[in-house]
Design a protein around this motif. Structure first.
Motif, PDB file in Angstrom:
ATOM      1  N   UNK A  64      95.909  26.629 -40.695  1.00  0.00           N
ATOM      2  CA  UNK A  64      96.798  25.391 -40.172  1.00  0.00           C
ATOM      3  C   UNK A  64      98.374  25.869 -41.158  1.00  0.00           C
ATOM      4  N   UNK A  65      99.453  25.954 -39.729  1.00  0.00           N
ATOM      5  CA  UNK A  65     100.655  25.364 -40.576  1.00  0.00           C
ATOM      6  C   UNK A  65     100.366  23.667 -40.597  1.00  0.00           C
ATOM      7  N   UNK A  66      99.758  22.713 -40.036  1.00  0.00           N
ATOM      8  CA  UNK A  66      99.806  21.563 -39.889  1.00  0.00           C
ATOM      9  C   UNK A  66      98.535  21.044 -40.525  1.00  0.00           C
ATOM     10  N   UNK A  67      97.632  21.211 -40.155  1.00  0.00           N
ATOM     11  CA  UNK A  67      96.197  20.716 -39.911  1.00  0.00           C
ATOM     12  C   UNK A  67      95.460  20.593 -41.034  1.00  0.00           C
ATOM     13  N   UNK A  68      95.934  21.506 -42.040  1.00  0.00           N
ATOM     14  CA  UNK A  68      94.908  22.237 -43.001  1.00  0.00           C
ATOM     15  C   UNK A  68      94.051  22.756 -42.746  1.00  0.00           C
ATOM     16  N   UNK A  69      92.409  22.733 -43.064  1.00  0.00           N
ATOM     17  CA  UNK A  69      91.291  23.630 -42.266  1.00  0.00           C
ATOM     18  C   UNK A  69      90.931  23.424 -42.261  1.00  0.00           C
ATOM     19  N   UNK A  70      89.688  24.209 -41.684  1.00  0.00           N
ATOM     20  CA  UNK A  70      88.773  24.559 -40.228  1.00  0.00           C
ATOM     21  C   UNK A  70      87.821  24.939 -40.836  1.00  0.00           C
ATOM     22  N   UNK A 100      97.994  28.490 -46.092  1.00  0.00           N
ATOM     23  CA  UNK A 100      98.985  30.574 -46.299  1.00  0.00           C
ATOM     24  C   UNK A 100      98.121  31.629 -46.595  1.00  0.00           C
ATOM     25  N   UNK A 101      96.721  31.276 -47.532  1.00  0.00           N
ATOM     26  CA  UNK A 101      96.190  32.296 -48.034  1.00  0.00           C
ATOM     27  C   UNK A 101      94.949  31.662 -47.977  1.00  0.00           C
ATOM     28  N   UNK A 102      93.520  32.178 -47.875  1.00  0.00           N
ATOM     29  CA  UNK A 102      92.255  32.660 -47.911  1.00  0.00           C
ATOM     30  C   UNK A 102      91.764  33.692 -48.858  1.00  0.00           C
ATOM     31  N   UNK A 142      91.721  16.088 -50.331  1.00  0.00           N
ATOM     32  CA  UNK A 142      92.061  17.222 -51.674  1.00  0.00           C
ATOM     33  C   UNK A 142      92.451  18.163 -51.203  1.00  0.00           C
ATOM     34  N   UNK A 143      92.820  18.682 -50.538  1.00  0.00           N
ATOM     35  CA  UNK A 143      94.363  19.651 -50.610  1.00  0.00           C
ATOM     36  C   UNK A 143      95.345  19.350 -50.831  1.00  0.00           C
ATOM     37  N   UNK A 144      95.818  20.253 -51.472  1.00  0.00           N
ATOM     38  CA  UNK A 144      97.032  19.743 -52.364  1.00  0.00           C
ATOM     39  C   UNK A 144      98.451  19.692 -50.859  1.00  0.00           C
ATOM     40  N   UNK A 145      98.125  20.169 -49.668  1.00  0.00           N
ATOM     41  CA  UNK A 145      98.918  20.458 -49.274  1.00  0.00           C
ATOM     42  C   UNK A 145      98.539  20.818 -47.422  1.00  0.00           C
ATOM     43  N   UNK A 146      98.780  19.938 -46.238  1.00  0.00           N
ATOM     44  CA  UNK A 146      97.765  20.800 -44.935  1.00  0.00           C
ATOM     45  C   UNK A 146      98.398  22.560 -44.626  1.00  0.00           C
ATOM     46  N   UNK A 147      99.490  22.595 -45.332  1.00  0.00           N
ATOM     47  CA  UNK A 147      99.984  23.838 -44.650  1.00  0.00           C
ATOM     48  C   UNK A 147      99.380  25.192 -45.533  1.00  0.00           C
ATOM     49  N   UNK A 193      80.728  33.579 -54.198  1.00  0.00           N
ATOM     50  CA  UNK A 193      80.703  32.565 -52.661  1.00  0.00           C
ATOM     51  C   UNK A 193      82.070  31.385 -52.634  1.00  0.00           C
ATOM     52  N   UNK A 194      82.172  31.115 -54.154  1.00  0.00           N
ATOM     53  CA  UNK A 194      83.972  30.147 -54.297  1.00  0.00           C
ATOM     54  C   UNK A 194      84.911  30.395 -53.288  1.00  0.00           C
ATOM     55  N   UNK A 195      85.462  29.397 -52.905  1.00  0.00           N
ATOM     56  CA  UNK A 195      86.912  30.204 -51.633  1.00  0.00           C
ATOM     57  C   UNK A 195      87.805  29.387 -52.220  1.00  0.00           C
ATOM     58  N   UNK A 196      89.082  29.978 -52.003  1.00  0.00           N
ATOM     59  CA  UNK A 196      90.396  29.632 -52.870  1.00  0.00           C
ATOM     60  C   UNK A 196      91.631  30.012 -51.905  1.00  0.00           C
ATOM     61  N   UNK A 197      92.054  28.511 -51.741  1.00  0.00           N
ATOM     62  CA  UNK A 197      92.651  28.402 -50.187  1.00  0.00           C
ATOM     63  C   UNK A 197      94.078  28.104 -51.393  1.00  0.00           C
ATOM     64  N   UNK A 198      94.620  29.265 -50.957  1.00  0.00           N
ATOM     65  CA  UNK A 198      96.256  28.442 -50.941  1.00  0.00           C
ATOM     66  C   UNK A 198      97.363  28.141 -49.817  1.00  0.00           C
ATOM     67  N   UNK A 199      97.788  26.951 -51.016  1.00  0.00           N
ATOM     68  CA  UNK A 199      98.478  25.806 -49.760  1.00  0.00           C
ATOM     69  C   UNK A 199     100.282  26.149 -50.874  1.00  0.00           C
TER      70      UNK A 199
END
Length: 250
Positions: A117-123, A146-148, A139-144, A154-160
């Motif tokens: 999401x743009x404001x509430x992190x990852x669900x 941008x990419x998954x 622990x997320x660096x940002x709640x926005x 099986x590791x998931x990379x989260x671009x914030x």
């Protein structure tokens, strides 16, 4: 929405001046298109709408994503549904609001869905389980978001908006009482037949963990001292507590 094939560009009769269409393949090769209050499947060059009962009137479609098992996810501001074989097989509360939009989605190998999401992190949505949310508090660096991306391990990379996070399954479940053992080391533990866990400490007494509840037993409750070196349950169900220099307590 336009379709390009055989050297021709065809308008598909669906569009919006302010919103882009969501397009997704399913495992059976079907192409699904969603925009605004319309969800359609591309068949023989034509857009065909599915059973109207699957799509409640007045929805505000945020995203559509095909699933590995031949169905698709519909994400709206009212709810998130997984649809397969013409019926709803899972439903979750919405991840988007008027101020908070869905930015990206990713279906994992186990069939779970990650929603950024743009404001509430990852669900994290797993059929049969309650939704989990990950934000800066987890622990997320940002709640926005941008990419998954899910790699081959099986590791998931989260671009914030502030950098890259890694999301992995936790293999160890950490437990601790509200006082965090008063800063003392753990010396012993015993798992009783009733499922309760008893933990002896070096200076904070004896702790009991049952369900989600914690209890602490120290000198005020009758222990000769707060140094518990060993804990053992007998076949008769008694709990033996060995202390430092003060004998055994039943």
């Amino acid at each position: 929405l336009f379709r390009f094939g055989d050297g021709k560009l065809l308008a598909m009769g669906i569009g919006s001046p302010v919103r882009k269409a969501g397009v997704s393949h399913t495992a059976d090769g079907s192409l699904w298109v969603g925009l605004g209050q319309r969800v359609s499947r591309l068949q023989d060059g034509e857009l065909v709408e599915p059973d109207a009962s699957l799509i409640a009137p007045g929805l505000s479609l945020e995203a559509i994503r095909g699933t590995r098992d031949g169905g698709f996810w519909l994400l709206t501001r009212e709810w998130i549904r997984k649809i397969r074989d013409g019926r709803v097989v899972a439903e979750f509360p919405a991840a988007a609001t008027a101020e908070n939009s869905i930015t990206t989605t990713l279906e994992l190998r186990n069939g779970s869905l990650l929603v950024g999401t743009s404001r509430d992190g990852l669900m994290l949505l797993e059929p049969g389980h309650s939704p989990q949310r990950f934000t800066r508090a987890e622990g997320l660096l940002h709640n926005w978001i941008r990419a998954l991306f899910e790699d081959h391990e099986g590791n998931v990379w989260v671009g914030t908006a502030s950098g890259l996070n890694g999301l992995r399954h936790r293999r160890v479940h950490m437990i601790a009482p509200p006082d965090d053992w008063q800063g003392c080391a753990l010396l012993s533990f015993s798992l009783r037949k009733d499922g309760s866990l008893w933990i002896g400490t070096e200076g904070a007494g004896l702790y009991r963990h049952a369900g989600s509840q914690w209890s602490r037993f120290a000198m005020e409750e009758g222990l000769p001292n707060n140094y518990v070196w060993s804990v053992l349950e007998t076949r008769q169900g008694e709990l033996l507590v060995g202390t430092w220099g003060a004998g055994v307590v039943v």
